[in-house]
Each structure stands twice: as structure tokens, then as C-alpha cells.
Motif scaffolding. Structure first.
Motif, PDB file in Angstrom:
ATOM      1  N   HIS A 323     -93.511  -9.708 -40.151  1.00  0.00           N
ATOM      2  CA  HIS A 323     -94.936  -9.466 -40.071  1.00  0.00           C
ATOM      3  C   HIS A 323     -95.588  -9.189 -40.995  1.00  0.00           C
ATOM      4  O   HIS A 323     -95.085  -9.097 -42.434  1.00  0.00           O
ATOM      5  CB  HIS A 323     -95.295  -8.286 -38.868  1.00  0.00           C
ATOM      6  CG  HIS A 323     -94.980  -6.962 -39.684  1.00  0.00           C
ATOM      7  ND1 HIS A 323     -93.768  -6.572 -39.984  1.00  0.00           N
ATOM      8  CD2 HIS A 323     -95.764  -5.664 -39.701  1.00  0.00           C
ATOM      9  CE1 HIS A 323     -93.794  -5.255 -40.479  1.00  0.00           C
ATOM     10  NE2 HIS A 323     -95.033  -4.684 -40.296  1.00  0.00           N
ATOM     11  N   HIS A 325     -97.928  -7.389 -42.591  1.00  0.00           N
ATOM     12  CA  HIS A 325     -98.370  -6.061 -43.387  1.00  0.00           C
ATOM     13  C   HIS A 325     -97.848  -6.130 -44.730  1.00  0.00           C
ATOM     14  O   HIS A 325     -96.910  -6.641 -45.024  1.00  0.00           O
ATOM     15  CB  HIS A 325     -97.667  -5.009 -42.594  1.00  0.00           C
ATOM     16  CG  HIS A 325     -98.529  -4.660 -41.271  1.00  0.00           C
ATOM     17  ND1 HIS A 325     -97.859  -3.424 -40.485  1.00  0.00           N
ATOM     18  CD2 HIS A 325     -99.692  -4.994 -41.038  1.00  0.00           C
ATOM     19  CE1 HIS A 325     -98.861  -3.410 -39.574  1.00  0.00           C
ATOM     20  NE2 HIS A 325     -99.825  -4.147 -39.841  1.00  0.00           N
ATOM     21  N   HIS A 402     -98.434  -2.045 -33.038  1.00  0.00           N
ATOM     22  CA  HIS A 402     -98.372  -2.018 -34.535  1.00  0.00           C
ATOM     23  C   HIS A 402     -98.845  -3.241 -35.196  1.00  0.00           C
ATOM     24  O   HIS A 402     -99.367  -3.321 -36.159  1.00  0.00           O
ATOM     25  CB  HIS A 402     -96.858  -1.681 -34.842  1.00  0.00           C
ATOM     26  CG  HIS A 402     -96.618  -1.578 -36.318  1.00  0.00           C
ATOM     27  ND1 HIS A 402     -96.762  -0.603 -37.163  1.00  0.00           N
ATOM     28  CD2 HIS A 402     -96.292  -2.591 -37.184  1.00  0.00           C
ATOM     29  CE1 HIS A 402     -96.447  -0.672 -38.312  1.00  0.00           C
ATOM     30  NE2 HIS A 402     -96.121  -1.954 -38.490  1.00  0.00           N
ATOM     31  N   ASP A 421     -90.562  -1.512 -38.246  1.00  0.00           N
ATOM     32  CA  ASP A 421     -91.860  -0.530 -38.053  1.00  0.00           C
ATOM     33  C   ASP A 421     -92.071  -0.189 -36.531  1.00  0.00           C
ATOM     34  O   ASP A 421     -92.960   0.641 -36.028  1.00  0.00           O
ATOM     35  CB  ASP A 421     -93.306  -1.222 -38.251  1.00  0.00           C
ATOM     36  CG  ASP A 421     -93.369  -1.291 -39.891  1.00  0.00           C
ATOM     37  OD1 ASP A 421     -92.366  -0.654 -40.581  1.00  0.00           O
ATOM     38  OD2 ASP A 421     -94.106  -1.950 -40.455  1.00  0.00           O
TER      39      ASP A 421
HETATM   40 ZN   LIG Z   1     -95.853  -2.855 -40.369  1.00  0.00          ZN
END
Ligand SMILES: [Zn+2]
Length: 483
Positions: A323, A325, A402, A421
Motif C-alpha cells: 500500500h 503509506h 487502514h 499493518d
Molecule cells: Zn499502513
């Protein structure tokens, strides 16, 4: 308070520059007089408001996720260039949405002390230099220049000097001779030359000086702090001790970033790489495929080097990203430099293409030096890769708070689930959170819904004791019991 139009207008209206009749020294002197720089030797203030986790939004179009500042107290000694913050933060998104170690359970205490010395990183010094009084002191001590700029129909004297990181530091001084905005750029492994802004408004008199009643800090165009000052004490006795060695502030490098990259053979041609954010390297026949690139450029390079050592003589051409992030995307610039294609969920594609193309002039990384451009391909709900006979199922986590573009990887032959996560295993004797994290519950739901036969979970946030994590551990952590 700054009108909303100002923030967007600043970037586009810089062309409207006219020659200034005043020199920088005069402008700095007038502004210092107006805000009482010589008077305000120390300041201690309390505030309420919010902090926000940079690069941790639930999707790339959202601002950074919000946390509540239950209490916030900051002391600054401008004469010694020292700052101490003590704050208590609470979960701010309900239900939890995005990263930044959500959900915060109960009260989280955060303290940060900066005492500027000869070796203090510039990004830490900015915590003081970007405050109005800190900025004016720094501008007076450095070779500052001034220009008149009109932004959003308002005229500012913009005082500029060059920071230790070679980026400009610009302070926008309004017609009251008060610093309304300070901007500069800092190096970030993922975002590149990252815009860092501080906005000051609602100035109040305090002990013969003026101090802002509203402080907003932004990074990457979204707030990271939004503080309403509730109490200010000028020139209170403030003693700030230097932090002990090894306990760094925000600019300190994570220890894991420079650690080695030990590995474990999961099956023939499939390797787990630990020593930082976990990654899997796969011998894909004529090339190497890597799942997850780590939390920094160093880690990205270390994972690539470890993969090439484990699977010699082959290029890394495919890197799967769980992802977007910031902490999971900061190693991707190493993949770009390597010329590898990045495979991510479609929610992240445009964002990664754009962000990974940003200039890194303040901290030139390998991709900045070799000029490679990102190649990003996307996955929808599911994609099955056959990498030299190794099957990798990539599944999108639906309704996952998330991150909306989260992929998990399942290796059916090895019965391994690779996840980021959703479940971050804690020490073996840790007490499971009650209620369980909705993110962890979601992972368990996905394993059931997708009918995955999981023997072993490989969390990107690998347990510190390097133990093998199983489905039983996941079930125990959410209080589900095994079935
Ligand atoms: Zn994350």
C-alpha cells in the motif's frame, strides 16, 4: 487566520514579485520589534487541537489522519535554541481510518526535546527556526534577502535565507509586521523535496511580545498539527536538558534502516528478508520478484542487495507494494532506481506514479542520480502471478479501514500469508487489545472469506524476537480462539 484561498494561491502567485524599497535588515528589524523578539527570550505555551500522521491517509486523496491533542505543552528557549514538547494524544478517527499506529488505545504520551548543538540535524532545528521568533532570529543571523509578494490580494514582505539543507526558508511578513507564514522544503525518502509550512494567526500580546493564538503546520499540503493556543507564559524560567544520546528526535534515522538484512529460506527459490520491514524475494526464473520494499531508501537498497545475493545473476524487475503509506513506499525509490516495475493496487497507481516522480534535490537518492522514472502497474481485486513456477496470489482487502488500496500476498504452495499493518505481532506475553483492532479483525475475515489455507503469517512489521507467526497467534490476538 489565513483565508483558505491563500494556501493555494501562494504557489501560483509567486510571479507577482515587485522590487522592495526596504532592505532585509530593516524588514527583519521592524518585524522583530513588532513581535518582541528581543523581549521574548523563552516562552511556554499550552494548546489543544490535533496532530496528523504524514503519509498515512486511508487513501491517497485524503488529508493525513487526525489524532486529538488532549494536552499539549511546549517550552522554548530562543536564546539557547532549545525546545521541549510534552503531549498526550488520543485516537481521533472514529472508526479508525488510516495508519499512524491506529487505533490509539487510551492515552499516548509523546515527548520530544531538541537542544540545538553543532551536530543537530537541520530538520530538528526547524522546530525552532520555523516559529515566528525563531525565524526572525535566524534571519537576522544569516544572509537574508527580502522581496515584496502579493498573495491572494495581500501584500507581504517575504524574508528568505538558505537553510543548512540548502533549501530556502521563506517568512511571509504581513502589514502588521507579523510573521504569518514560514515555508521551507525538507528531504523525505518517499515525497522527495517536501514542502513544510507553518501558518500563524490570531496574535496576542504576551509580556510585551506578541505570540500567535493559532498555529498550523503542514507537510505535503496537509496539516500535521493544528493547535489553538490556550495559555502563553513569556520569559518563564525554562530549563531544557539535552536528550540522551540514542534517543533521537524526529530527524533521527530508524535503527532498523541501517541494520543488516538476514534471510530465511521459505522454500526453494523463496526467501524471507528481515532486519527491517519484512520482504520476500522470489526466484522468478529469468528475474527476481520482491514483495515489499521497506521503510527507507536504505532498506529498499538492502532488500534488493540481499535478494541478488540469495538469487545471484538475476535482475530485480518486479516489486510488489502492499500500500502507499509513506513507511511502506519509502523503499520504492530504490526499486525505481533499479528499473523494476512496481505492482500495487489500482487505488495507489496514479499517486505512486506522481509521488515517485518528485525531485529529490535536497537528498539526491539513486533514482535522482540515474534519472530513472517510475513504472507502476496495478492490480484490481485479485491477481495471480506465476513467477518462475512460484504462485503468488495478490488479494485486495475490501472495506479495510487502514488503507483502501491494501494488497495481501498469499503463497499457496508455502501456505504463507504476507500482510502489512493489519496484524503487527507484539511480544509473546503482551496482552491482546480489548476490543481488538478492527484492522486485525478484517485480516481474519479476509483469510476466511478467501478460503486461504494459512500456516504461517509473515507480517511486514516482523516481530522483534523473530519468532514464526501462525494463524493461531492471529486468532488469539483478536480473542477468536482457533477453529
Ligand atoms: Zn499502513
Amino acid at each position: 487566520m489565513l483565508k483558505p484561498i491563500l494556501a493555494s494561491a501562494i504557489v501560483t502567485l509567486l510571479a507577482a514579485v515587485s522590487a522592495s524599497g526596504q532592505d532585509a535588515k530593516t524588514v527583519i528589524g521592524n518585524a522583530s520589534q513588532a513581535s518582541g523578539v528581543a523581549t521574548l527570550k523563552t516562552v511556554q505555551f499550552s494548546a489543544t487541537g490535533f496532530d496528523f500522521a504524514l503519509g498515512q491517509a486511508a487513501n491517497p486523496t485524503l488529508p493525513w489522519p487526525r489524532f486529538l491533542e488532549k494536552s499539549y505543552t511546549r517550552a522554548i528557549n530562543f536564546e539557547t535554541s532549545a525546545s521541549r514538547v510534552d503531549r498526550v494524544r488520543l485516537q481521533g478517527e472514529n472508526p479508525p481510518r488510516g495508519g499512524g499506529q491506529q487505533p490509539v488505545v487510551g492515552e499516548q504520551r509523546v515527548s520530544q526535546t531538541i537542544v540545538v548543538g553543532p551536530t543537530t540535524a537541520w530538520v530538528q532545528q526547524l522546530e525552532i527556526v520555523m516559529l515566528p521568533h525563531g525565524f526572525l532570529r535566524a534571519a537576522a543571523a544569516r544572509n537574508a534577502t527580502v522581496q515584496t509578494k502579493t498573495v491572494g490580494g495581500r501584500k507581504y514582505q517575504v524574508v528568505s535565507f538558505t537553510g543548512d539543507n540548502k533549501a530556502k526558508v521563506n517568512g511571509y511578513i504581513n502589514d502588521q509586521n507579523l510573521v504569518e507564514r514560514v515555508e521551507t522544503w525538507i528531504d523525505n525518502a518517499f515525497f522527495g523535496d517536501l514542502l513544510f509550512e507553518s501558518l500563524y494567526s490570531d496574535y496576542k500580546d504576551v509580556g510585551g511580545a506578541k505570540f500567535p493564538g493559532h498555529i498550523v503546520q503542514k507537510q505535503g499540503g496537509h496539516p500535521i498539527f493544528d493547535l489553538t493556543v490556550t495559555d502563553v507564559t513569556a520569559n518563564a524560567p525554562v530549563s531544557i536538558e539535552a536528550p540522551q544520546a540514542g534517543r533521537g528526535g524526529p530527524g533521527a534515522a530508524p535503527a532498523a534502516a541501517t541494520a543488516g538484512a538476514p534471510s530465511e529460506k521459505l522454500s526453494d527459490g523463496v526467501y524471507l528478508i528481515t532486519g527491517g520491514y519484512a520482504a520476500i524475494a522470489i526466484d522468478a526464473g529469468n528475474h527476481i520478484t520482491i514483495i515489499e520494499s521497506g521503510q527507507s531508501e536504505d532498506r529498499g537498497n538492502a532488500v534488493i542487495a540481499a535478494a541478488k545475493a540469495l538469487i545471484p545473476g538475476k535482475p530485480v524487475t518486479l516489486v510488489v507494494n502492499t500500500h502507499s503509506h509513506v513507511d511502506h513506499a519509502s523503499g520504492l525509490r530504490a526499486a525505481v532506481a533499479e528499473g523494476a516495475t512496481i505492482l500495487t493496487h489500482q487505488v495507489n497507481k496514479t499517486y505512486l506514479e506522481k509521488t515517485l516522480s518528485q525531485p529529490h534535490t535536497l537528498g539526491p537518492d539513486r533514482a535522482q542520480q540515474n534519472g530513472k522514472k517510475p513504472a507502476v502497474e496495478s492490480v484490481g481485486e485479485k491477481k495471480v502471478l506465476n513467477e518462475g513456477g512460484h504462485v503468488i496470489e495478490l488479494h485486495h482487502m475490501t472495506n479495510f479501514g487502514h488503507h483502501e488500496g491494501m494488497l495481501i500476498a498469499y503463497l499457496p504452495k508455502e501456505k504463507i500469508l504476507f500482510e502489512a499493518d493489519a496484524y503487527n505481532p507484539q511480544p509473546p506475553n503482551a496482552t491482546p487489545p480489548n476490543p481488538p483492532s478492527p484492522y486485525t479483525l478484517s485480516l481474519l475475515d479476509h483469510v476466511k472469506r478467501l478460503n486461504l489455507d494459512v500456516q504461517r503469517i509473515v507480517p511486514v512489521h516482523y516481530p522483534a524476537d523473530n519468532r514464526v507467526v501462525t494463524m493461531a497467534d492471529l486468532q488469539k490476538w483478536v480473542g477468536a480462539g482457533s477453529n
